[in-house]
Enzyme design. Structure first.
Site, PDB file in Angstrom:
ATOM      1  N   SER A 261       0.833  -1.202   0.000  1.00  0.00           N
ATOM      2  CA  SER A 261       0.000   0.000   0.000  1.00  0.00           C
ATOM      3  C   SER A 261       0.866   1.249   0.000  1.00  0.00           C
ATOM      4  O   SER A 261       2.081   1.189   0.212  1.00  0.00           O
ATOM      5  CB  SER A 261      -0.880   0.006   1.251  1.00  0.00           C
ATOM      6  OG  SER A 261      -0.074   0.273   2.384  1.00  0.00           O
ATOM      7  N   LYS A 262       0.204   2.365  -0.227  1.00  0.00           N
ATOM      8  CA  LYS A 262       0.905   3.646  -0.203  1.00  0.00           C
ATOM      9  C   LYS A 262       1.594   3.843   1.149  1.00  0.00           C
ATOM     10  O   LYS A 262       2.686   4.379   1.231  1.00  0.00           O
ATOM     11  CB  LYS A 262      -0.090   4.775  -0.476  1.00  0.00           C
ATOM     12  CG  LYS A 262       0.470   6.149  -0.144  1.00  0.00           C
ATOM     13  CD  LYS A 262      -0.408   7.262  -0.644  1.00  0.00           C
ATOM     14  CE  LYS A 262      -0.225   8.555   0.159  1.00  0.00           C
ATOM     15  NZ  LYS A 262       1.149   9.003   0.287  1.00  0.00           N
ATOM     16  N   ARG A 263       0.941   3.382   2.209  1.00  0.00           N
ATOM     17  CA  ARG A 263       1.523   3.549   3.549  1.00  0.00           C
ATOM     18  C   ARG A 263       2.860   2.822   3.677  1.00  0.00           C
ATOM     19  O   ARG A 263       3.778   3.308   4.321  1.00  0.00           O
ATOM     20  CB  ARG A 263       0.546   3.063   4.626  1.00  0.00           C
ATOM     21  CG  ARG A 263      -0.072   4.238   5.391  1.00  0.00           C
ATOM     22  CD  ARG A 263      -1.246   3.810   6.230  1.00  0.00           C
ATOM     23  NE  ARG A 263      -2.343   3.357   5.368  1.00  0.00           N
ATOM     24  CZ  ARG A 263      -2.922   2.177   5.467  1.00  0.00           C
ATOM     25  NH1 ARG A 263      -2.525   1.304   6.376  1.00  0.00           N
ATOM     26  NH2 ARG A 263      -3.917   1.847   4.658  1.00  0.00           N
ATOM     27  N   ASP A 266       5.411   5.039   2.084  1.00  0.00           N
ATOM     28  CA  ASP A 266       5.746   6.185   2.933  1.00  0.00           C
ATOM     29  C   ASP A 266       6.642   5.738   4.097  1.00  0.00           C
ATOM     30  O   ASP A 266       7.607   6.394   4.458  1.00  0.00           O
ATOM     31  CB  ASP A 266       4.469   6.819   3.507  1.00  0.00           C
ATOM     32  CG  ASP A 266       3.624   7.467   2.408  1.00  0.00           C
ATOM     33  OD1 ASP A 266       4.165   7.676   1.299  1.00  0.00           O
ATOM     34  OD2 ASP A 266       2.435   7.744   2.659  1.00  0.00           O
TER      35      ASP A 266
END
Ligand code: GLU
Length: 511
Positions: A261-263, A266
């Site tokens: 995921s994007k998380r 990050d």
């Protein structure tokens, strides 16, 4: 029959690398079989539309070199290719299924649906659904009298059209990647096909369009596998021949088993999207592979091998080679763990494969953004030295000392601190002798400099480790980088002597 495949994203946000991989596998499959690769925008769910997302998809595919043969922007024989531009054609298909008794009107209000779910939950049903059993107790054209249904429709009562999933049947299809998939119809809900807002759902629009666009193979992410039995039933309901299915494995987190995921990006510092993106609603920023400095062919090569292998050890493959070797049956069933280091490795390989002149031009462009102007020739020479340590072109900016004049120690606190640690007065005569030796060199090349330096060491009885770091800090202002003889040859005698003298002057001032 010619192969026709489609990539069918919904414009709900930036394109995840998993989406790019789906587009890529579709593209490779089409090209391998001399078929067509279509792009269809699936925007029937108006509540989830995000401004700019469609443009982003277009730009991403262009950047990756995955140009569709037919798309909303190019057109084609089976257009339009944007579902909102096809809006008028879906209703007749929903009606057709009603006439064939394969679908029915449902008039239940949201409250009634909630009550049904609550009732089932209270009775211990884990996943309450509108299905072959529960529909018997709801307000729909299967339970209401024909007159009442007519009345309600005439009155314009809110309603949806649901698929009438047959009871007690096995839904089966052979997935190219997963083999036989068998689901009992008791586990398939009566999915809504047509919504009360007059729009088809994803399920109906997707099947109608795949049929009208003559799609032969549906290649898409594993998250759509649970929908596949519904789709098989819809094809059967229409009496249409269905395309072959291939559900691709998920791309997994580098550290764990969940979906990437994007998380994760990050948290671990890597992009999960193809291009930079700013969410127009929240202002939230996401980074993209393009802006991080990835070459599109490196990105594509990396993605191709994330869930597929050519059956050999070959890792570096051009789009042509990928096309030639691509085979859906070699796509893995299990999820593919994403390795951000491997992604960088691919870029590094692609960087190294480029001719120095090419890298030189890229470096020259980048230097311009730092207000450093240089010739292509010089940038090329520098690139040939700097590329060894570079994963991205921007990494070569650590070599700006090759382009600016004067001592790199000036206003360079890191280098000065390092120099203070390393400086020994015994090095002074050696550096002085080296400066002298440079003055009488017939030629100023890496080889002659190497010889001169080693002569000085021998003469002064010093080791490389005692003098080289100082030489390096004086001339390059940093401990890492290409060989100092190459660096010096590129800088030229005058500049090197000047930097050595400036360094000595600084060290003397500390005495
Ligand atoms: N619109 C769906 C998506 O966003 C397409 C799924 C499919 O390929 O059938 O992924």
């Amino acid at each position: 029959m010619s192969v026709r495949v489609r990539f069918a994203p919904s414009p709900t946000g930036p394109l995840h690398m998993g989406g790019v991989r789906t587009a890529l596998y579709n593209y490779l499959f089409a090209k391998k079989h001399g078929g067509q690769f279509l792009l269809r925008i699936e925007d029937t769910d108006r509540t989830r539309l995000v401004p700019g997302a469609e443009e982003y998809i277009k730009e991403s595919l262009e950047w990756c070199g995955l140009t569709p043969d037919e798309s909303p922007w190019i057109g084609g024989p089976d257009g339009p290719y944007r579902q909102s531009d096809r809006q008028g054609l879906y209703k007749q298909y929903a009606d057709e299924l009603i006439i064939k008794d394969k679908a029915y009107y449902a008039f239940d209000t949201p409250e009634e649906l909630d009550a049904m779910r609550a009732r089932l939950q209270a009775a211990g049903v884990a996943a309450p659904a509108y299905n072959g059993v529960t529909r018997e107790h709801m307000k729909n054209s299967l339970t209401l009298s024909a007159d009442e249904v007519m009345e309600r429709l005439d009155r314009g009562d809110e309603h949806v059209i649901r698929l009438k999933v047959p009871r007690q049947v096995e839904v089966r299809f052979e997935d190219i990647i997963r083999g036989w998939v068998v689901v009992h119809s008791a586990n398939v809900d009566d999915k809504v096909l047509f919504k009360s807002d007059g729009m088809p759902t994803y399920h109906l629009a997707n099947i109608v369009d795949d049929h009208l666009m003559h799609i032969t193979h549906v290649i898409r992410g594993e998250e759509w596998l649970p929908s596949a039995p519904v789709h098989v039933l819809i094809y059967e309901a229409f009496g249409w021949e269905r395309p072959a299915f291939a559900h691709l494995p998920l791309i997994l987190k580098p550290d764990g088993n969940g979906k990437l995921s994007k998380r994760d990006g990050d948290r671990l510092g890597f992009p999960v999207f193809s291009l930079d993106w700013v969410d127009p609603n929240t202002g939230e920023k996401s980074s993209g592979y393009r802006e991080k400095g990835y070459y599109p062919d490196a990105f594509i090569n990396m993605l191709a091998l994330l869930g597929w292998n050519p059956g050999t050890d070959q890792e570096i493959m051009s789009m042509e080679e990928l096309t030639r070797s691509f085979d859906l049956t070699r796509v893995h069933k299990g999820g593919a763990k994403f390795d951000p280091e491997k992604a960088k490795w691919f870029n590094q390989q692609y960087l190294r494969m480029q001719p120095d002149a090419e890298l030189g031009t890229q470096l020259q462009e980048l230097l311009k953004t730092q207000s450093i102007v240089t010739t292509t020739e010089r940038a090329t020479q520098a690139a040939s030295l700097l590329k060894e340590r570079a994963t991205f072109v921007a990494d070569m900016l650590e070599g700006t000392y090759l382009f600016t004049a004067g001592s790199p120690l000036q206003e360079n606190e890191v280098a000065t601190t390092e120099l203070k640690k390393r400086w020994k007065p015994e090095a002074e005569p050696a550096i002085e002798a080296y400066i002298n030796a440079l003055g009488s060199l017939p030629e100023f090349t890496a080889t002659t400099l190497d010889v001169a330096f080693n002569n000085v060491l021998q003469e002064k009885g010093m080791k490389v480790g005692q003098v080289m770091p100082i030489y390096r800090l004086f001339v390059a202002g940093r401990m890492q980088g290409p060989g100092m003889f190459d660096v010096s040859a590129l800088l030229g005698k005058e500049e090197v002597v000047l930097r050595l003298q400036a360094g000595l002057a600084l060290c003397r001032s500390w005495a």
